[in-house]
Scaffold this motif. Structure first.
Motif, mmCIF file in Angstrom:
data_model
loop_
_atom_site.group_PDB
_atom_site.id
_atom_site.type_symbol
_atom_site.label_atom_id
_atom_site.label_comp_id
_atom_site.label_asym_id
_atom_site.label_seq_id
_atom_site.Cartn_x
_atom_site.Cartn_y
_atom_site.Cartn_z
ATOM 1 N N PHE A 170 6.132 -12.100 30.832
ATOM 2 C CA PHE A 170 4.918 -12.588 31.618
ATOM 3 C C PHE A 170 5.092 -13.391 32.891
ATOM 4 C CE2 PHE A 170 3.630 -12.926 27.124
ATOM 5 C CZ PHE A 170 2.371 -12.657 27.094
ATOM 6 N N ARG A 171 6.400 -13.409 33.336
ATOM 7 C CA ARG A 171 6.632 -13.747 34.731
ATOM 8 C C ARG A 171 6.252 -12.694 35.537
ATOM 9 N NH1 ARG A 171 11.220 -13.551 38.295
ATOM 10 N NH2 ARG A 171 12.439 -12.305 36.860
ATOM 11 N N SER A 172 6.299 -11.326 35.127
ATOM 12 C CA SER A 172 5.867 -10.280 35.935
ATOM 13 C C SER A 172 4.469 -10.077 36.065
ATOM 14 C CB SER A 172 6.409 -8.973 35.339
ATOM 15 O OG SER A 172 8.072 -9.166 35.682
ATOM 16 N N LEU B 75 -3.713 -13.985 38.028
ATOM 17 C CA LEU B 75 -5.041 -13.652 38.325
ATOM 18 C C LEU B 75 -5.616 -12.612 37.422
ATOM 19 C CD1 LEU B 75 -5.459 -14.229 42.064
ATOM 20 C CD2 LEU B 75 -6.027 -15.780 40.172
ATOM 21 N N ALA B 76 -4.583 -11.900 36.981
ATOM 22 C CA ALA B 76 -4.764 -10.424 36.165
ATOM 23 C C ALA B 76 -5.439 -11.139 34.601
ATOM 24 C CB ALA B 76 -3.709 -9.641 35.876
ATOM 25 N N MET B 77 -5.015 -12.355 34.328
ATOM 26 C CA MET B 77 -5.512 -12.997 33.112
ATOM 27 C C MET B 77 -6.873 -13.495 33.157
ATOM 28 S SD MET B 77 -2.841 -12.496 31.180
ATOM 29 C CE MET B 77 -2.934 -13.541 29.732
ATOM 30 N N ALA C 183 0.985 -19.763 36.727
ATOM 31 C CA ALA C 183 1.445 -19.397 38.088
ATOM 32 C C ALA C 183 2.643 -20.344 38.282
ATOM 33 C CB ALA C 183 0.429 -20.001 38.899
ATOM 34 N N SER C 184 2.663 -21.769 37.743
ATOM 35 C CA SER C 184 3.805 -22.665 38.111
ATOM 36 C C SER C 184 4.740 -22.863 37.185
ATOM 37 C CB SER C 184 3.039 -23.926 38.644
ATOM 38 O OG SER C 184 2.342 -24.415 37.422
ATOM 39 N N PHE C 185 4.911 -22.521 35.944
ATOM 40 C CA PHE C 185 5.469 -22.679 34.919
ATOM 41 C C PHE C 185 6.756 -21.908 35.116
ATOM 42 C CE2 PHE C 185 7.488 -20.613 31.146
ATOM 43 C CZ PHE C 185 7.994 -21.617 30.386
ATOM 44 N N LYS D 144 17.346 -15.692 22.852
ATOM 45 C CA LYS D 144 17.048 -14.184 22.616
ATOM 46 C C LYS D 144 15.644 -14.070 21.724
ATOM 47 C CE LYS D 144 19.732 -14.612 18.310
ATOM 48 N NZ LYS D 144 21.045 -13.816 17.600
ATOM 49 N N TYR D 145 15.244 -15.359 21.311
ATOM 50 C CA TYR D 145 13.678 -14.962 20.609
ATOM 51 C C TYR D 145 12.752 -15.182 21.681
ATOM 52 C CZ TYR D 145 16.415 -15.593 16.323
ATOM 53 O OH TYR D 145 17.506 -15.661 15.296
ATOM 54 N N TYR D 146 13.058 -15.490 22.589
ATOM 55 C CA TYR D 146 11.606 -15.911 23.671
ATOM 56 C C TYR D 146 12.195 -15.456 25.272
ATOM 57 C CZ TYR D 146 14.319 -20.232 24.832
ATOM 58 O OH TYR D 146 15.367 -21.167 25.333
ATOM 59 N N GLU D 147 13.301 -15.147 25.612
ATOM 60 C CA GLU D 147 13.701 -14.901 26.958
ATOM 61 C C GLU D 147 13.014 -13.544 27.130
ATOM 62 O OE1 GLU D 147 15.275 -15.994 30.213
ATOM 63 O OE2 GLU D 147 15.428 -17.029 28.444
ATOM 64 N N TYR D 148 12.842 -12.524 26.427
ATOM 65 C CA TYR D 148 12.128 -11.351 26.871
ATOM 66 C C TYR D 148 10.674 -11.740 27.319
ATOM 67 C CZ TYR D 148 16.335 -9.156 25.523
ATOM 68 O OH TYR D 148 17.859 -8.727 25.350
ATOM 69 N N MET D 149 10.102 -12.446 26.337
ATOM 70 C CA MET D 149 8.911 -12.700 26.763
ATOM 71 C C MET D 149 8.369 -13.602 27.859
ATOM 72 S SD MET D 149 6.887 -11.311 24.080
ATOM 73 C CE MET D 149 5.551 -12.433 24.171
ATOM 74 N N VAL D 150 9.403 -14.429 28.073
ATOM 75 C CA VAL D 150 9.332 -15.090 29.445
ATOM 76 C C VAL D 150 9.496 -14.107 30.629
ATOM 77 C CG1 VAL D 150 10.307 -17.001 30.880
ATOM 78 C CG2 VAL D 150 10.068 -17.329 28.441
ATOM 79 N N GLN D 151 10.239 -13.019 30.602
ATOM 80 C CA GLN D 151 10.403 -12.366 31.552
ATOM 81 C C GLN D 151 9.185 -11.413 31.737
ATOM 82 O OE1 GLN D 151 12.786 -12.564 33.926
ATOM 83 N NE2 GLN D 151 13.863 -14.335 32.750
#
Length: 256
Positions: A101-103, A107-109, A131-133, A92-99
């Motif tokens: 940045f997955r979106s 290339l936008a970075m 891209a691959s993570f 719960k501490y990092y799953e929202y951040m993963v989701q």
């Protein structure tokens, strides 16, 4: 032998049909040679670039960048996947951040990464990692959490600790998902490095394509595209072969 012959001849027929259509379009002069050069000119450029070493240099540079970023991404994905499985309460501490940045397209970075890291190797490595993570992480988590609960109960009956259950039960069960995730991540790495090299590089296949476009060398642009496709295909097939050998044909991913 007949089956192997069909597996070889059918792709050759498909490639030959594309080349024939390409040649016919150029022969009929539907497009100018500047826009779409004939196959003979493209193959001549390909041969010249291969002989003088220019093409191999760019391939090796891009390949090393892909392997570096891919390795870092896998280490991060595997480590975070282990934490997700062994300590599910921490998700719960990092799953929202993963989701989140997955979106975000990697290339936008690039503009922000150029400001932070310049146009050196760090920027390209970070782009490949981003891209691959995520495909690797999602497949690793799927493999870890999808382990048969009955097998875990058997491990508890034998007195396995959490670490031993992970190494003896969970990891072997998740091997197929992990390897498939790595194969997908490798393909995403190639897509990312080409875009990154077009913006923030002075070497590599992506830069070669961009430089050829600036010099109005459409034949070299097509050579770069064909090279990327061939190198990506070869690396994917090698990885697929490794998966088949490691899993001893017990997993059919539907790509072969």
């Amino acid at each position: 032998m007949r089956r192997r012959f069909k597996r070889i001849i059918v792709p050759v027929i498909g490639i030959g049909a594309v080349l024939l259509i390409w040649y016919g379009v150029c022969r009929a002069e539907l497009f100018s040679a500047y826009v779409l050069p004939p196959p003979s000119r493209v193959f001549q450029s390909f041969y010249k670039m291969a002989v003088n070493g220019e093409l191999w240099k760019d391939i090796s540079i891009s390949l090393l960048r892909v392997l570096k970023g891919f390795s870092i991404a896998f280490a991060l994905a595997f480590g975070l996947g282990m934490i997700r499985f062994l300590l599910p309460g921490t998700a719960k501490y990092y799953e929202y951040m993963v989701q989140f940045f997955r979106s975000v397209p990697p290339l936008a970075m690039i503009p922000l990464l150029i400001l932070w890291c310049g146009i050196g190797e760090t920027t390209k490595t970070v782009i490949i990692v981003l891209a691959s993570f995520f495909p690797m992480y999602l497949n690793i988590v799927k493999g870890f959490t999808g382990c048969d609960k009955k097998l875990l109960e058997v491990g508890e009956m034998f007195g396995y600790c959490a670490g031993r259950k992970f190494l003896r039960i969970v990891l072997p069960c998740a091997a197929a998902d992990i390897l498939v995730g790595m194969r997908i991540g490798l393909g995403y790495s190639w897509r990312a490095i080409i875009g990154a090299e077009m913006v923030a590089a002075s070497t590599g296949l992506g830069h070669m394509i961009l430089f050829a476009q600036q010099m109005s060398r459409t034949d070299k642009v097509i050579v770069g595209i064909l090279t990327i496709g061939m190198v990506g295909y070869v690396t994917d097939r090698l990885f697929g072969l490794a998966i088949s050998k490691m899993l001893k044909g017990s997993c059919d991913n539907g790509w072969d």
